[in-house]
Every structure is written in structure tokens, then in C-alpha cells.
Design a protein around this motif. Structure first.
Motif, PDB file in Angstrom:
ATOM      1  N   ALA A  28       0.835  -1.109  -0.138  1.00  0.00           N
ATOM      2  CA  ALA A  28      -0.279   0.011  -0.122  1.00  0.00           C
ATOM      3  C   ALA A  28       0.827   1.331   0.089  1.00  0.00           C
ATOM      4  O   ALA A  28       0.612   2.336  -0.485  1.00  0.00           O
ATOM      5  N   ALA A  29       1.924   1.271   0.649  1.00  0.00           N
ATOM      6  CA  ALA A  29       2.994   2.334   0.864  1.00  0.00           C
ATOM      7  C   ALA A  29       3.529   2.714  -0.560  1.00  0.00           C
ATOM      8  O   ALA A  29       3.579   3.866  -0.898  1.00  0.00           O
ATOM      9  N   ILE A  30       3.790   1.854  -1.360  1.00  0.00           N
ATOM     10  CA  ILE A  30       4.612   2.158  -2.608  1.00  0.00           C
ATOM     11  C   ILE A  30       3.332   2.507  -3.433  1.00  0.00           C
ATOM     12  O   ILE A  30       3.459   3.368  -4.548  1.00  0.00           O
ATOM     13  N   GLN A  31       2.121   1.893  -3.585  1.00  0.00           N
ATOM     14  CA  GLN A  31       0.969   2.466  -4.449  1.00  0.00           C
ATOM     15  C   GLN A  31       0.673   3.830  -3.934  1.00  0.00           C
ATOM     16  O   GLN A  31       0.301   4.623  -4.954  1.00  0.00           O
ATOM     17  N   LEU A  32       0.610   4.416  -2.749  1.00  0.00           N
ATOM     18  CA  LEU A  32       0.314   5.425  -2.530  1.00  0.00           C
ATOM     19  C   LEU A  32       1.512   6.551  -3.030  1.00  0.00           C
ATOM     20  O   LEU A  32       1.041   7.500  -3.570  1.00  0.00           O
ATOM     21  N   ALA A  33       2.591   6.123  -2.696  1.00  0.00           N
ATOM     22  CA  ALA A  33       3.787   6.922  -3.102  1.00  0.00           C
ATOM     23  C   ALA A  33       3.654   7.255  -4.619  1.00  0.00           C
ATOM     24  O   ALA A  33       3.976   8.147  -4.972  1.00  0.00           O
ATOM     25  N   LEU A  34       3.361   6.055  -5.348  1.00  0.00           N
ATOM     26  CA  LEU A  34       3.317   6.417  -6.777  1.00  0.00           C
ATOM     27  C   LEU A  34       2.269   7.177  -7.183  1.00  0.00           C
ATOM     28  O   LEU A  34       2.162   8.024  -8.208  1.00  0.00           O
ATOM     29  N   GLY A  35       0.852   7.068  -6.410  1.00  0.00           N
ATOM     30  CA  GLY A  35      -0.036   8.004  -6.723  1.00  0.00           C
ATOM     31  C   GLY A  35       0.352   9.386  -6.384  1.00  0.00           C
ATOM     32  O   GLY A  35      -0.003  10.291  -7.365  1.00  0.00           O
ATOM     33  N   GLU A  36       0.953   9.755  -5.253  1.00  0.00           N
ATOM     34  CA  GLU A  36       1.476  10.899  -4.997  1.00  0.00           C
ATOM     35  C   GLU A  36       2.396  11.668  -6.127  1.00  0.00           C
ATOM     36  O   GLU A  36       2.276  12.585  -6.408  1.00  0.00           O
ATOM     37  N   SER A  37       3.244  10.761  -6.374  1.00  0.00           N
ATOM     38  CA  SER A  37       4.305  11.192  -7.438  1.00  0.00           C
ATOM     39  C   SER A  37       3.573  11.630  -8.769  1.00  0.00           C
ATOM     40  O   SER A  37       3.905  12.521  -9.407  1.00  0.00           O
TER      41      SER A  37
END
Length: 202
Positions: A28-37
Motif C-alpha cells: 500500500a505504501a508504494i501504491q500511495l507513493a506512486l499516486g502522490e508522485s
């Protein structure tokens, strides 16, 4: 990805996160970071599936719920945004930003009463935000005006509450133009003509 961003190489950071999201699809953390970026890079349509996946993996995260709802709202997916925010309603008192996005979403689909309930929570931030008070007062005043779809027996409450909200907001920013305009309109609706004239003169 963070190292690339610190070097100002945002595109490489985004490419790293894209690769990571495929390699570790259950994070979930990577998906959230991808969304943010993706969103920061100006790709909201790419950010949306990443935020959806992050929320699917971690539905209890109020941060993810907020970012997903904000992106859905910006892309016009209002019903889905509302659904995400309703599911996160228990987090509203501790995270008023969720209530604020819900209020804006409700207003966009014409549900004024739902917006009013959310705005009463949205204004309860640690640092008062004048725009939230203004939106609450404006929505209350709209509910009071003739032709409103609000409940008839609550209209006096709408006007009195708008008056309270604006008096509070104007103690912090006494020269706020929209706040003064709305306050003048409230005074006119209450029949306080001279007081309204003085406010409009300001």
C-alpha cells in the motif's frame, strides 16, 4: 525514488515507483507513493488507479482515503468520492480534511444538507481556515434564501448559524472581503438594514 526526488530528478523517481509497484504490487505504501508522485507530476489519471489500489490494500488509512477522494473529485468521479469518504466517516473528527472534501463533493452534486453537516466538522481544524468558515456561511445562507430545498422549519437556524460562523471568522480576519459581504447579506436577511449598510461600506 526519494533519493531521486531529493536530487530534483522527479521523472526518474516516478519511473522507480512505477517499477516498484509492479515488483511489489501488494504494498500500500508504494501504491500511495506512486499516486502522490504521479499527481505531483501532473498525471492525475495515472495517480487514480494507484490511489485506488492503495486504498484497497489499506482501507483504514485516512491519508489514502483523502488522496483518493481528492483525485476522484478533481477528475469528476463524484459518487465514488462520496462513497470513499462515507466509509471513512469515523475518521472525520480527527481528520477534518476528509469532511471538507465530502462537503465540496456534496455541494457539487447538489446535496446541501449533507454538505452542511460535513462543514460543521470541517471547520474544526487545529489552525482555523477562513475559507472553510466562508463556505459554511455561504451554504447556510443559500439554505435560508427563498426557493431553498432545505427544511422550512430549519431556516431560522440556518440564518442564525451563518451569523455565528461569520462573526467568528471575522474576529481573525476582519478585512476579509467575502466574509464582510456575506455578513452584510446575513444582516439584511435579519432586517438589520443600518448595520448591513455599515458592513457593506467597509
Amino acid at each position: 525514488a526519494e533519493a531521486y526526488r531529493n536530487l530534483g530528478e522527479n521523472q526518474k523517481g516516478l519511473e522507480t515507483l512505477r517499477a516498484a509497484s509492479l515488483a511489489v504490487a501488494g504494498s500500500a505504501a508504494i501504491q500511495l507513493a506512486l499516486g502522490e508522485s504521479s499527481d505531483q507530476a501532473g498525471y492525475p489519471a495515472e495517480a487514480l488507479p494507484a490511489f485506488r489500489k492503495a486504498f484497497e490494500l489499506d482501507p483504514e488509512s485516512h491519508v489514502t482515503a483523502l488522496r483518493l477522494a481528492q483525485t476522484l473529485f478533481s477528475l469528476g468521479h463524484l459518487s465514488e468520492a462520496q462513497s470513499v469518504l462515507i466509509n471513512a466517516m469515523k475518521c472525520w473528527p480527527e481528520n477534518p480534511d476528509l469532511a471538507y472534501i465530502y462537503a465540496n463533493t456534496s455541494l457539487a452534486i447538489g446535496d446541501r444538507e449533507a454538505a452542511l453537516q460535513a462543514l460543521e466538522i470541517a471547520i474544526l481544524t487545529d489552525q482555523p481556515e477562513i475559507k472553510r468558515y466562508i463556505l459554511l456561511a455561504e451554504t447556510l445562507l443559500e439554505a435560508y434564501r427563498p426557493g431553498s430545498t432545505g427544511e422550512i422549519d430549519r431556516k431560522p437556524y440556518h440564518l442564525d448559524r451563518a451569523n455565528q460562523v461569520l462573526e467568528t471568522a471575522l474576529t481573525w480576519m476582519p478585512d476579509h472581503t467575502m466574509g464582510l459581504i456575506l455578513y452584510g447579506e446575513v444582516l439584511l436577511a435579519r432586517g438589520e438594514i443600518q448595520e448591513a449598510f455599515e458592513i457593506f461600506s467597509q
